[in-house]
Design a protein around this motif. Sequence first.
Motif, short mmCIF file in Angstrom:
data_model
loop_
_atom_site.label_atom_id
_atom_site.label_comp_id
_atom_site.label_asym_id
_atom_site.label_seq_id
_atom_site.Cartn_x
_atom_site.Cartn_y
_atom_site.Cartn_z
N LEU A 48 25.60 7.85 -7.15
CA LEU A 48 26.49 9.04 -6.89
C LEU A 48 27.42 8.57 -5.66
O LEU A 48 28.57 8.64 -5.67
N ARG A 49 26.57 8.10 -4.69
CA ARG A 49 27.48 7.95 -3.45
C ARG A 49 28.39 6.60 -3.45
O ARG A 49 29.49 7.12 -2.92
N GLU A 50 28.08 5.62 -4.34
CA GLU A 50 28.79 4.48 -4.37
C GLU A 50 30.15 4.88 -5.25
O GLU A 50 31.29 4.63 -5.12
N VAL A 51 29.83 5.83 -6.43
CA VAL A 51 31.00 6.29 -7.22
C VAL A 51 31.96 7.20 -6.44
O VAL A 51 33.16 6.92 -6.58
N ALA A 52 31.32 7.96 -5.43
CA ALA A 52 32.11 8.80 -4.69
C ALA A 52 33.05 7.97 -3.78
O ALA A 52 34.26 8.22 -3.64
N ARG A 53 32.54 6.73 -3.19
CA ARG A 53 33.22 6.13 -2.54
C ARG A 53 34.34 5.22 -3.14
O ARG A 53 35.38 5.24 -2.65
N CYS A 54 34.11 4.73 -4.20
CA CYS A 54 35.07 4.00 -5.09
C CYS A 54 36.30 4.86 -5.56
O CYS A 54 37.32 4.47 -5.62
N GLN A 55 35.76 6.15 -5.59
CA GLN A 55 37.08 7.15 -6.17
C GLN A 55 37.70 8.05 -5.03
O GLN A 55 38.27 8.92 -5.25
N GLY A 56 37.06 7.88 -3.76
CA GLY A 56 37.60 8.48 -2.77
C GLY A 56 37.42 9.97 -2.84
O GLY A 56 38.44 10.88 -2.35
N VAL A 57 36.45 10.42 -3.41
CA VAL A 57 35.87 11.77 -3.49
C VAL A 57 34.62 12.13 -3.07
O VAL A 57 33.80 11.26 -2.72
N SER A 58 34.14 13.42 -2.80
CA SER A 58 32.94 13.74 -2.49
C SER A 58 31.79 13.29 -3.59
O SER A 58 32.29 13.46 -4.75
N VAL A 59 30.55 13.51 -3.09
CA VAL A 59 29.22 13.36 -4.17
C VAL A 59 29.41 14.39 -5.04
O VAL A 59 29.15 14.51 -6.34
N GLU A 60 29.70 15.65 -4.44
CA GLU A 60 29.65 16.92 -5.37
C GLU A 60 30.75 16.60 -6.32
O GLU A 60 30.60 17.18 -7.33
N ALA A 61 31.93 16.20 -6.07
CA ALA A 61 32.82 15.91 -6.96
C ALA A 61 32.64 15.10 -8.03
O ALA A 61 33.01 15.26 -9.41
N VAL A 62 31.78 14.23 -7.67
CA VAL A 62 31.30 13.19 -8.69
C VAL A 62 30.37 13.95 -9.56
O VAL A 62 30.39 13.98 -10.89
N LYS A 63 29.63 14.82 -9.01
CA LYS A 63 28.46 15.54 -9.93
C LYS A 63 29.16 16.30 -10.95
O LYS A 63 28.88 16.60 -12.05
N HIS A 64 30.29 17.08 -10.19
CA HIS A 64 30.83 18.01 -11.31
C HIS A 64 31.59 17.06 -12.43
O HIS A 64 31.56 17.59 -13.58
N ARG A 65 32.50 16.15 -12.28
CA ARG A 65 32.84 15.48 -13.01
C ARG A 65 31.99 14.83 -13.96
O ARG A 65 32.33 14.79 -15.31
N LEU A 66 30.75 14.56 -13.62
CA LEU A 66 29.77 13.97 -14.63
C LEU A 66 29.33 15.18 -15.50
O LEU A 66 29.23 15.07 -16.80
N ARG A 67 29.30 16.50 -14.82
CA ARG A 67 28.80 17.54 -15.78
C ARG A 67 30.07 17.99 -16.86
O ARG A 67 29.49 18.38 -18.12
N ARG A 68 31.17 18.07 -16.23
CA ARG A 68 32.31 18.24 -16.95
C ARG A 68 32.37 17.27 -18.41
O ARG A 68 32.79 17.59 -19.60
N SER A 69 32.08 15.78 -17.94
CA SER A 69 32.19 14.95 -19.07
C SER A 69 31.10 15.06 -20.06
O SER A 69 31.28 14.71 -21.47
N LEU A 70 30.06 15.70 -19.65
CA LEU A 70 29.14 15.93 -20.79
C LEU A 70 29.21 17.35 -21.75
O LEU A 70 28.47 17.49 -22.75
N GLN A 71 30.34 18.27 -21.37
CA GLN A 71 30.54 19.08 -21.96
C GLN A 71 31.15 19.16 -23.47
O GLN A 71 31.89 18.19 -23.51
#
Length: 71
Positions: A48-71
């Motif tokens: 999660l931390r690596e994804v956040a770093r690659c995308q320039g967002v917070s870890v919480e934003a990555v978690k939110h995106r993953l939750r949204r993508s599963l809906q």
Amino acid sequence: MGGVRSAPSPVELLAHQEVLIKTLEAVKALPAPLGETVHLRFYQGLSLREVARCQGVSVEAVKHRLRRSLQ
């Protein structure tokens, strides 16, 4: 338990391939930020931390995106 496992049957291989194709199509259909997040996390195996770093967002934003993508 611990026995020899036989090779998958042609039907099992085809079913697995169909699931993979549908999964890839679903990921491609996601809006760009969500699809990229899913790709980095699950296909590239980044944390999660690596994804956040690659995308320039917070870890919480990555978690939110993953939750949204599963809906």
